[in-house]
Design a protein around this motif. Structure first.
Motif, PDB file in Angstrom:
ATOM      1  N   SER A 109      11.194 -88.050  62.800  1.00  0.00           N
ATOM      2  CA  SER A 109      12.468 -88.495  62.224  1.00  0.00           C
ATOM      3  C   SER A 109      12.236 -89.666  61.286  1.00  0.00           C
ATOM      4  CB  SER A 109      13.441 -88.935  63.315  1.00  0.00           C
ATOM      5  OG  SER A 109      13.494 -88.022  64.347  1.00  0.00           O
ATOM      6  N   VAL A 110      11.397 -90.603  61.744  1.00  0.00           N
ATOM      7  CA  VAL A 110      11.114 -91.752  60.871  1.00  0.00           C
ATOM      8  C   VAL A 110      10.457 -91.278  59.588  1.00  0.00           C
ATOM      9  CG1 VAL A 110       9.766 -93.856  60.681  1.00  0.00           C
ATOM     10  CG2 VAL A 110      10.871 -93.309  62.825  1.00  0.00           C
ATOM     11  N   LEU A 111       9.476 -90.377  59.732  1.00  0.00           N
ATOM     12  CA  LEU A 111       8.738 -89.909  58.560  1.00  0.00           C
ATOM     13  C   LEU A 111       9.646 -89.213  57.562  1.00  0.00           C
ATOM     14  CD1 LEU A 111       5.482 -88.566  60.212  1.00  0.00           C
ATOM     15  CD2 LEU A 111       5.792 -90.661  58.927  1.00  0.00           C
ATOM     16  N   ALA A 112      10.628 -88.501  58.065  1.00  0.00           N
ATOM     17  CA  ALA A 112      11.475 -87.745  57.143  1.00  0.00           C
ATOM     18  C   ALA A 112      12.340 -88.657  56.291  1.00  0.00           C
ATOM     19  CB  ALA A 112      12.357 -86.767  57.921  1.00  0.00           C
ATOM     20  N   THR A 113      12.630 -89.858  56.810  1.00  0.00           N
ATOM     21  CA  THR A 113      13.505 -90.735  56.031  1.00  0.00           C
ATOM     22  C   THR A 113      12.736 -91.523  54.977  1.00  0.00           C
ATOM     23  OG1 THR A 113      13.240 -92.498  57.635  1.00  0.00           O
ATOM     24  CG2 THR A 113      15.103 -91.020  57.959  1.00  0.00           C
ATOM     25  N   LEU A 114      11.403 -91.500  55.063  1.00  0.00           N
ATOM     26  CA  LEU A 114      10.613 -92.269  54.106  1.00  0.00           C
ATOM     27  C   LEU A 114      10.702 -91.666  52.719  1.00  0.00           C
ATOM     28  CD1 LEU A 114       7.334 -92.907  56.097  1.00  0.00           C
ATOM     29  CD2 LEU A 114       9.166 -94.527  55.629  1.00  0.00           C
ATOM     30  N   PRO A 115      10.511 -92.476  51.667  1.00  0.00           N
ATOM     31  CA  PRO A 115      10.512 -91.914  50.317  1.00  0.00           C
ATOM     32  C   PRO A 115       9.330 -90.980  50.108  1.00  0.00           C
ATOM     33  CG  PRO A 115       9.929 -94.240  50.286  1.00  0.00           C
ATOM     34  CD  PRO A 115      10.375 -93.932  51.665  1.00  0.00           C
ATOM     35  N   THR A 116       9.459 -90.102  49.101  1.00  0.00           N
ATOM     36  CA  THR A 116       8.456 -89.059  48.908  1.00  0.00           C
ATOM     37  C   THR A 116       7.088 -89.621  48.562  1.00  0.00           C
ATOM     38  OG1 THR A 116       9.566 -88.804  46.790  1.00  0.00           O
ATOM     39  CG2 THR A 116       9.815 -87.023  48.351  1.00  0.00           C
ATOM     40  N   ASN A 117       7.025 -90.801  47.921  1.00  0.00           N
ATOM     41  CA  ASN A 117       5.701 -91.305  47.582  1.00  0.00           C
ATOM     42  C   ASN A 117       4.952 -91.813  48.810  1.00  0.00           C
ATOM     43  OD1 ASN A 117       7.127 -93.598  48.063  1.00  0.00           O
ATOM     44  ND2 ASN A 117       6.985 -94.416  45.983  1.00  0.00           N
ATOM     45  N   MET A 118       5.672 -91.913  49.921  1.00  0.00           N
ATOM     46  CA  MET A 118       4.988 -92.295  51.160  1.00  0.00           C
ATOM     47  C   MET A 118       4.772 -91.088  52.065  1.00  0.00           C
ATOM     48  SD  MET A 118       6.730 -95.910  52.150  1.00  0.00           S
ATOM     49  CE  MET A 118       5.781 -96.180  53.617  1.00  0.00           C
ATOM     50  N   GLY A 119       5.073 -89.913  51.567  1.00  0.00           N
ATOM     51  CA  GLY A 119       4.838 -88.709  52.362  1.00  0.00           C
ATOM     52  C   GLY A 119       6.055 -88.215  53.109  1.00  0.00           C
ATOM     53  N   GLY A 120       7.222 -88.834  52.844  1.00  0.00           N
ATOM     54  CA  GLY A 120       8.419 -88.396  53.565  1.00  0.00           C
ATOM     55  C   GLY A 120       9.246 -87.439  52.731  1.00  0.00           C
ATOM     56  N   LEU A 121      10.435 -87.155  53.215  1.00  0.00           N
ATOM     57  CA  LEU A 121      11.305 -86.223  52.519  1.00  0.00           C
ATOM     58  C   LEU A 121      12.525 -86.907  51.932  1.00  0.00           C
ATOM     59  CD1 LEU A 121      11.222 -83.240  55.025  1.00  0.00           C
ATOM     60  CD2 LEU A 121      10.029 -83.438  52.874  1.00  0.00           C
ATOM     61  N   GLU A 122      12.621 -88.209  52.158  1.00  0.00           N
ATOM     62  CA  GLU A 122      13.702 -89.006  51.586  1.00  0.00           C
ATOM     63  C   GLU A 122      15.077 -88.413  51.872  1.00  0.00           C
ATOM     64  OE1 GLU A 122      12.525 -90.174  47.781  1.00  0.00           O
ATOM     65  OE2 GLU A 122      14.282 -91.400  47.412  1.00  0.00           O
ATOM     66  N   GLY A 123      15.301 -88.115  53.116  1.00  0.00           N
ATOM     67  CA  GLY A 123      16.594 -87.524  53.435  1.00  0.00           C
ATOM     68  C   GLY A 123      17.033 -87.950  54.816  1.00  0.00           C
ATOM     69  N   THR A 124      18.122 -87.358  55.259  1.00  0.00           N
ATOM     70  CA  THR A 124      18.626 -87.681  56.588  1.00  0.00           C
ATOM     71  C   THR A 124      18.115 -86.644  57.583  1.00  0.00           C
ATOM     72  OG1 THR A 124      20.625 -86.440  56.154  1.00  0.00           O
ATOM     73  CG2 THR A 124      20.696 -88.783  55.710  1.00  0.00           C
ATOM     74  N   VAL A 125      18.293 -86.999  58.843  1.00  0.00           N
ATOM     75  CA  VAL A 125      17.770 -86.161  59.915  1.00  0.00           C
ATOM     76  C   VAL A 125      18.905 -85.804  60.855  1.00  0.00           C
ATOM     77  CG1 VAL A 125      16.164 -86.094  61.854  1.00  0.00           C
ATOM     78  CG2 VAL A 125      15.564 -87.348  59.785  1.00  0.00           C
ATOM     79  N   VAL A 126      18.961 -84.552  61.283  1.00  0.00           N
ATOM     80  CA  VAL A 126      19.902 -84.155  62.332  1.00  0.00           C
ATOM     81  C   VAL A 126      19.100 -83.976  63.608  1.00  0.00           C
ATOM     82  CG1 VAL A 126      21.307 -82.257  63.192  1.00  0.00           C
ATOM     83  CG2 VAL A 126      21.643 -83.098  60.880  1.00  0.00           C
ATOM     84  N   TYR A 127      19.468 -84.720  64.620  1.00  0.00           N
ATOM     85  CA  TYR A 127      18.719 -84.685  65.881  1.00  0.00           C
ATOM     86  C   TYR A 127      19.677 -84.186  66.967  1.00  0.00           C
ATOM     87  CZ  TYR A 127      15.120 -86.309  69.172  1.00  0.00           C
ATOM     88  OH  TYR A 127      14.114 -86.378  70.093  1.00  0.00           O
ATOM     89  N   VAL A 128      19.446 -82.977  67.455  1.00  0.00           N
ATOM     90  CA  VAL A 128      20.289 -82.428  68.514  1.00  0.00           C
ATOM     91  C   VAL A 128      19.574 -82.689  69.835  1.00  0.00           C
ATOM     92  CG1 VAL A 128      21.368 -80.351  69.427  1.00  0.00           C
ATOM     93  CG2 VAL A 128      21.181 -80.678  66.966  1.00  0.00           C
TER      94      VAL A 128
END
Lengths: 365, 328
Positions: free
Chosen positions: B122-141
């Motif tokens: 979840s943390v990784l997904a919120t990171l900006p793309t230049n850091m290897g993330g997806l720069e977006g929000t996460v849905v956690y069920v």
């Protein structure tokens, strides 16, 4: 023609009115003009014309049948069939053991079903065949194109790219030993772009889309006459969870099976279907059997079952009209579907925990 | 597509009314009937019925793409094809990371770190793309109520101290993780069905379901005969929903599963820890079927990662360090 009206594909309302008006056989109607027919029977002029056209068309095709010689009826002697079977190609799988037990490879003009537990290699085989069907004739292939109908979403383009590249390399090696014009020219056409462009991919999300697509396939195949392989990856999935009515499911599946067989015959192609496995409780024992029930077992001509035994994958030819029942090992390498390695491969994992599935060590091509 | 109403296919109003009197309203109903039944219902001839079938099939059949077009589309896509896990061995084994557009299942014994893995992703997904993330929000069920926001913040802080150097950035990151606590099968299904709108409106780039097994095991007792069918139906519905979301929006979807212990042969002391999808011994009872059905959803698109933790290694504050990766 003395044929009775009931046997013609007329609309039920019109037929009822015709019978009520006293018409019994086709002969009676064909003598009458459309406007007279419409007045007498009480149907519209368009309906009358349509009725006459249907009757005329059916009677025309009837006549040659009566005479006994017809291009339309598929009548062969066994000798003709034997000659045809000799010249018929097979689609090789690159696993020589599997090709051997199948009698040369996946046969054209027949439906083959591949069943197996998840992860054993059914989709890998399908992707491999989609590439192999395009191998040029001088290398022993059928030089055809492939239709891939995907219901599970397990088709990965990147994997097909890897398989295609491995196949191209393999053919280059063979061509290296032959050195003649024909082989070189054929190889030029066998590029990655061409291979990928000749795999026609349809993604169906449920059984309605699958039925619709199969209904439209004959037209598609007429436009793309080089297609020699139709793959339906996952015929079980759409029918297992959405349909509660079992009799409807059986009817739809049987219809599908019939359509596949007629496609295979009319367009001279091979049909591959993949199926899942399910557990059957039999006298307190749980057995793994192919899904979709007993009646589906009759649908495909040839049935292959893939399974694991310890760390090795096996393929069993379970049902075939011409080959013997047998089991062979195979493996899935980074290059694709191949024969099992002869020497026991060491496990790649360092853990001592029991892992049933380990990748075979990467071998240079 | 199969729910498309026949009226929109191009049928005349009169024909639609006639068909709806027989409860044939959409394409699915129409294609489920044989030509003879259709002739009776529509009152048309055989040729006429085939024309209608052709129209309906045209309306719901999928579009054709060649494999080449698929490849070109993937390489032209702006969004990355993988979400790197930052564990080099795992990334190498997965050829890049958690694949976008596929379901990835994480399985392991209790306490081995599945929820920790999900929080890290979840943390990784919120990171900006230049850091290897997806720069977006996460849905956690979350079905086990195992998610803690404090741990999430701790992982972010210790893992990327240079990036999360202010309180503000940490709060921003935590506001991007949308947590849904669902405690029953029905609730999970409803949440998944409504997920599409959330994905579009909130710019979601990662969906995590932790875990799928707990609600199912709570509600369906495999010993009761009727329950197996219901359980299968639920699992299949869930899987197809998630697959549809993953494919449609090119998202990575991470699921966690529990494992079941299988005692092999006559050695009760040595329990093989096997994932539910692995267990193929005939000595297991009725429990086999539903696991097979779930596993059969996991064709190539779903990659199974078994994390078998060496129990002597503690999960450090930074998340994970080294893992033995056994994959399939």
């Amino acid at each position: 023609m003395q044929r009775e009206l009931v046997s013609f594909p007329l609309s039920p309302a019109v037929r009822v009115k015709l019978v009520a008006a006293g018409f019994q056989t086709a002969e009676d109607i064909l003598e009458v003009k459309p406007s007279e027919l419409s007045k007498e029977v009480g149907i519209s002029k368009e309906e009358a014309l349509e009725t006459l056209q249907i009757l005329r068309r059916e009677c025309l095709t009837d006549k040659p049948r009566c005479a006994g010689t017809s291009v339309a009826s598929k009548k062969y002697t066994a000798l003709e069939l034997l000659e045809q079977e000799h010249t018929q190609g097979f689609i090789i799988t690159f696993c020589s053991a599997l090709d051997n037990i199948l009698g040369g490879g996946i046969p054209l003009m027949k439906t083959t079903e591949v069943c197996g537990v998840p992860g054993v290699g059914k989709t890998q085989l399908c992707m491999q065949l989609a590439v192999d069907v395009q191998i040029p004739e001088c290398f022993g292939g059928v030089a055809g194109e492939a239709v891939f109908i995907d219901t599970e979403g397990s088709f990965m383009v990147d994997r097909v790219v890897t398989l295609a590249n491995a196949c191209i390399q393999h053919l280059h090696l063979i061509a290296g030993t032959h050195m003649d014009e024909e082989h070189q020219k054929a190889l030029e056409g066998f590029t990655l772009e061409n291979i990928l462009s000749h795999i026609y991919y349809f993604r169906c999300h449920d059984y309605t889309e699958l039925l619709a697509q199969v209904y439209l396939l004959p037209d598609f195949l007429s436009n793309h006459s080089k297609v020699q392989l139709v793959i339906i990856d996952g015929i079980a999935l759409p029918f297992r969870h959405d349909l509660d009515d079992l009799s409807l499911r059986t009817r739809l599946l049987n219809g599908l099976a019939q359509q596949m067989i007629s496609l295979a015959n009319d367009h001279r192609l091979a049909v591959i279907l993949t199926n899942q496995m399910t557990t059957k409780i039999d006298k307190n024992q749980a057995l793994l059997v192919p899904a979709l029930g007993e009646s589906w077992g009759h649908a495909a001509t040839i049935r292959l079952i893939f399974h694991w035994e310890q760390k090795q994958r096996f393929a069993t030819l379970y049902k075939s009209p011409s080959q013997k029942e047998s089991t062979i090992p195979f493996q899935i390498t980074p290059q694709g579907f191949r024969d099992a390695a002869v020497t026991a491969s060491s496990s790649q994992t360092s853990s001592s925990n029991l892992r049933k599935r380990s990748r075979e060590p990467e071998e240079g091509c | 597509m199969s729910n498309k109403k026949l009226r929109r296919v191009g049928f005349s109003q009169e024909l639609c009314d006639r068909l709806s009197r027989h409860q044939i309203v959409n394409c699915q109903d129409f294609l489920g009937l044989s030509p003879l039944e259709l002739m009776k219902v529509t009152g048309l001839s055989y040729g006429g019925v085939h024309e209608l079938l052709y129209m309906v099939s045209r309306a719901c059949a999928p579009q054709m793409q060649t494999a080449y077009e698929l490849k070109m589309r993937r390489s032209n896509e702006q969004s990355p094809a993988f979400l790197s896990t930052t564990l080099s061995a795992l990334d190498e084994a997965l050829h890049g990371g958690v694949a976008c557009g596929s379901l990835t299942e994480i399985t392991g014994p209790p306490g081995c770190g599945k929820t920790q893995f999900c929080m890290m992703m979840s943390v990784l997904a919120t990171l900006p793309t230049n850091m290897g993330g997806l720069e977006g929000t996460v849905v956690y069920v979350d079905t086990e109520s195992a998610f803690t926001a404090e741990r999430l913040v701790e992982i972010a802080e210790c893992r990327f101290p240079l990036y999360f150097n202010t309180e503000e950035k940490l709060l921003l990151m935590s506001s991007k993780v949308h947590l849904h606590r669902e405690l029953s099968c029905e609730a999970v299904l409803q949440r998944l069905e409504s997920l599409e709108e959330e994905i579009i409106s909130k710019g979601v780039k990662l969906v995590i379901v932790d875990s799928i097994a707990s609600v199912v095991r709570k509600e369906f007792d495999p010993q009761l005969q009727g329950n197996i069918k219901e359980r299968n139906k639920f699992l299949a519905k869930q899987a197809s929903l998630l697959k549809y979301l993953a494919e449609e929006f090119s998202l990575p979807v991470i699921l966690t599963n529990q494992i079941t212990t299988h005692l092999s042969g006559a050695l009760p002391s040595q329990a093989d820890l096997v994932s539910p999808t692995d267990d193929l011994s005939p000595s297991e009872g009725p429990g086999r079927k539903q696991d097979l059905l779930w596993a059969s959803q996991s064709e190539y698109l779903k990659i199974l990662i078994l994390l078998i933790l060496n129990l002597s290694r503690k999960v450090g504050s930074k998340g994970f360090h080294e893992w033995e990766v056994i994959y399939h």
